[in-house]
Design a protein around this motif. Structure first.
Motif, short mmCIF file in Angstrom:
data_model
loop_
_atom_site.label_atom_id
_atom_site.label_comp_id
_atom_site.label_asym_id
_atom_site.label_seq_id
_atom_site.Cartn_x
_atom_site.Cartn_y
_atom_site.Cartn_z
N GLU A 344 17.11 -18.53 -65.08
CA GLU A 344 16.21 -19.34 -64.26
C GLU A 344 16.46 -19.03 -62.79
O GLU A 344 17.61 -18.98 -62.34
N VAL A 345 15.31 -18.81 -62.01
CA VAL A 345 15.40 -18.48 -60.59
C VAL A 345 14.99 -19.70 -59.78
O VAL A 345 13.93 -20.28 -60.00
N ARG A 346 15.84 -20.08 -58.84
CA ARG A 346 15.57 -21.23 -57.99
C ARG A 346 15.63 -20.78 -56.52
O ARG A 346 16.45 -19.93 -56.16
N GLU A 347 14.72 -21.44 -55.65
CA GLU A 347 14.73 -21.16 -54.21
C GLU A 347 15.41 -22.34 -53.52
O GLU A 347 15.01 -23.48 -53.68
N GLU A 348 16.41 -22.02 -52.73
CA GLU A 348 17.22 -23.04 -52.08
C GLU A 348 17.12 -22.88 -50.56
O GLU A 348 16.93 -21.77 -50.03
N VAL A 349 17.22 -24.05 -49.81
CA VAL A 349 17.12 -24.07 -48.35
C VAL A 349 18.45 -23.68 -47.73
O VAL A 349 19.51 -24.11 -48.17
N ILE A 350 18.33 -22.89 -46.65
CA ILE A 350 19.51 -22.54 -45.87
C ILE A 350 19.41 -23.31 -44.55
O ILE A 350 18.52 -23.07 -43.73
N PRO A 351 20.28 -24.29 -44.29
CA PRO A 351 20.18 -25.07 -43.04
C PRO A 351 20.46 -24.20 -41.82
O PRO A 351 21.23 -23.24 -41.90
N GLN A 371 15.78 -23.75 -27.79
CA GLN A 371 15.19 -23.07 -28.96
C GLN A 371 15.29 -24.01 -30.15
O GLN A 371 16.37 -24.50 -30.49
N ALA A 372 14.15 -24.26 -30.74
CA ALA A 372 14.12 -25.14 -31.90
C ALA A 372 14.71 -24.42 -33.11
O ALA A 372 14.61 -23.19 -33.25
N GLY A 373 15.36 -25.16 -33.96
CA GLY A 373 15.95 -24.57 -35.16
C GLY A 373 14.98 -24.55 -36.33
O GLY A 373 14.15 -25.42 -36.49
N HIS A 374 15.10 -23.51 -37.20
CA HIS A 374 14.27 -23.38 -38.39
C HIS A 374 15.18 -23.09 -39.61
O HIS A 374 16.11 -22.29 -39.53
N GLU A 404 15.89 -15.80 -43.18
CA GLU A 404 17.07 -16.17 -42.42
C GLU A 404 16.80 -17.44 -41.61
O GLU A 404 15.70 -17.62 -41.07
N PRO A 405 17.73 -18.33 -41.48
CA PRO A 405 17.52 -19.53 -40.65
C PRO A 405 17.57 -19.19 -39.16
O PRO A 405 18.17 -18.19 -38.76
N GLN A 406 16.89 -20.06 -38.32
CA GLN A 406 16.90 -19.85 -36.87
C GLN A 406 17.75 -20.94 -36.22
O GLN A 406 17.58 -22.13 -36.47
N THR A 407 18.65 -20.51 -35.36
CA THR A 407 19.60 -21.43 -34.73
C THR A 407 18.90 -22.25 -33.64
O THR A 407 18.12 -21.73 -32.85
#
Length: 501
Positions: A344-351, A371-374, A404-407
């Protein structure tokens, strides 16, 4: 050699007396009883070694009585002669013939004696015997002197021979099963082995021990030790044995081999350099599979082999409660685990991360978001398993980052805020703040348009030099901006609460 004192007359050369002989051309022989009796000795009423001579050389009859012995039933009649004639014989110079002594009656008229080659016989035998006795008596001292050294040599040789025979021992020596009988003068077993070139090591056996005294008839056995690399039920060790075959080694080591697996046949001979031997004894193993227990006797080398012997087949991802390649122990219970599963493949959030930097141009307590974070995203693959019908915890087997997350970058002010604004310092700013926001610096109206102690809208706030939102600034900065607004516009920005200033 010198003549013995008493000479026995016999057939040449010195043949022993025969039993009572028949009459013949020669003089008759006496019986066994007269052996070694002096030739000259006669007893009254009896005859000596020879019987009376016949007429004209006729055969002599056997002696009638010897020292009182009865007359032989086969003897001819002997005329009475109470006083037998004694005739002396003398030996010729060349020793060829015995003749009566000089002056004896009938010299040269009788038949020859047995030692003679031929010639007349003398009737004076007694005289001849006395003459021979006198001659031998004269030679006796020289004969004794010659006999004494010879007797000593014979005695020495006899004693040495006796000691030689006594020290010689007949023993049986068996070396590694090969037996032979040998003669030895060794005193003990160790000396015998050294003489025979038999080397004995630490692991060899000698029976009896090397310091045992040897005696004739002893049996000595030497058995060489052999190294064996024994793997018994999965555990390996090196042992030594004096057995020459695998079967003998197993008995000597006390290994129960009934029903066991052997890597070599029982009859295989073990060389002096040894061998490797794998033994797997028969064990009891219980296999639990599909809700059923199966108990078997096996000498399998691995758990997997034991499971297959029980009739259970492992399919796909099936496995066992213990490692399949481990050694099955006696009394062990092995559980077969039926495994089914999927991926099973799951998509997870990277803070995202937040990074703050100081800014001296901003009043202390002021933070400005540069700079706003994403948030980022990753794709994770999990293995979902069901063991014997029971779901197991998912196991992550793969992960990859999709985005990739944005700082978020924030500037933090370090400048000290001004303490007063001319023309507005004496007013009751606390009463105004209490009326507008209840005295809460972070207050925001229900519409979200106004915020802070004095309910600034964002546009007015930034026009007074503030950054960001008013509710994010400190209470001191908010009060400072409110004083500046009052100087510009009076109390009009607060139509309901401005009168409290």
């Amino acid at each position: 050699m010198s003549k013995p004192q008493y000479e026995t007359y016999g057939q040449p050369p010195f043949a022993p007396y025969e039993p009572y002989g028949d009459g013949g051309a020669a003089v008759g022989h006496g019986g066994y009883q007269d052996t070694y009796r002096p030739a000259y000795e006669m007893t009254p009423g009896g005859y000596g070694a020879y019987g009376a001579g016949g007429d004209g050389g006729a055969a002599g009859a056997p002696g009638a009585e010897y020292g009182g012995y009865p007359e032989s039933p086969v003897s001819p009649a002997i005329p009475e002669n109470p006083e037998p004639e004694r005739v002396e014989y003398a030996e010729a110079a060349d020793g060829a013939a015995y003749t009566p002594a000089d002056g004896a009656e009938g010299a040269g008229s009788g038949p020859l004696l047995p030692r003679q080659a031929g010639g007349p016989r003398s009737a004076g035998r007694a005289q001849a015997r006395r003459a021979a006795r006198r001659k031998r008596s004269g030679e006796r001292p020289d004969g004794l002197r010659r006999l004494v050294p010879q007797a000593l040599v014979v005695a020495f040789l006899a004693g040495g021979t006796s000691a030689f025979v006594a020290n010689d021992k007949a023993v049986q020596l068996s070396v590694d099963g090969r037996s032979r009988t040998l003669h030895t003068f060794a005193d003990d077993v160790g000396e015998l082995l050294a003489d025979e070139g038999v080397d004995v090591g630490t692991h060899d056996i000698v029976a009896p021990t090397a310091d045992t005294v040897l005696a004739s008839g002893d049996e000595i056995a030497v058995r060489y030790g052999r190294p064996v690399r024994l793997t018994l039920d999965g555990k390996s060790r090196q042992v030594w044995t004096t057995a020459r075959t695998v079967d003998g080694a197993l008995r000597q080591l006390g290994v129960r081999a009934e029903g066991a697996y052997l890597s070599a046949s029982r009859g295989k001979r073990i060389a002096r350099e040894g061998l490797d031997l794998d033994v797997r004894t028969e064990r009891t193993v219980t296999v639990m599979a599909d809700g059923r227990a199966r108990t078997i006797r096996t000498n399998a080398a691995t758990v997997h082999e034991a499971v297959e012997e029980s009739g259970v087949t492992l399919r796909g991802s099936d496995t066992t409660s213990v490692a399949p390649d481990s050694f099955p122990r006696d009394g062990q219970t092995i559980t077969v685990m039926r495994i089914s599963g999927r991926k099973e493949v799951r998509e997870e959030v990277i803070p995202y991360a937040v990074r703050k930097t100081e800014d001296a141009s901003l009043l202390r307590g002021t933070e400005v978001v540069v700079q706003a974070g994403h948030e980022g995203a990753r794709r994770v693959t999990y293995a979902l398993r069901t063991v014997n019908g029971v779901k197991q915890k998912p196991r992550r087997i793969k992960s990859e980052v999709v985005r990739e997350p944005q700082t978020r970058i924030v500037k933090v002010g370090t400048k000290a805020p001004p303490t007063s604004v001319p023309g507005a310092d004496g007013l009751d700013w606390g009463a105004l703040a209490s009326c507008e926001s209840g005295g809460r610096p972070t207050a925001v109206d229900p519409s979200g348009t106004y915020g802070g102690l004095y309910q600034f809208d964002t546009r007015t706030w930034q026009g007074l030099g503030g950054s960001g939102r008013p509710q994010d600034a400190s209470a001191t900065e908010q009060t400072h901006r409110a004083k500046k607004l009052y100087v510009q516009r009076g109390a009009s920005p607060w139509p309901h609460c401005g009168k409290r200033l």
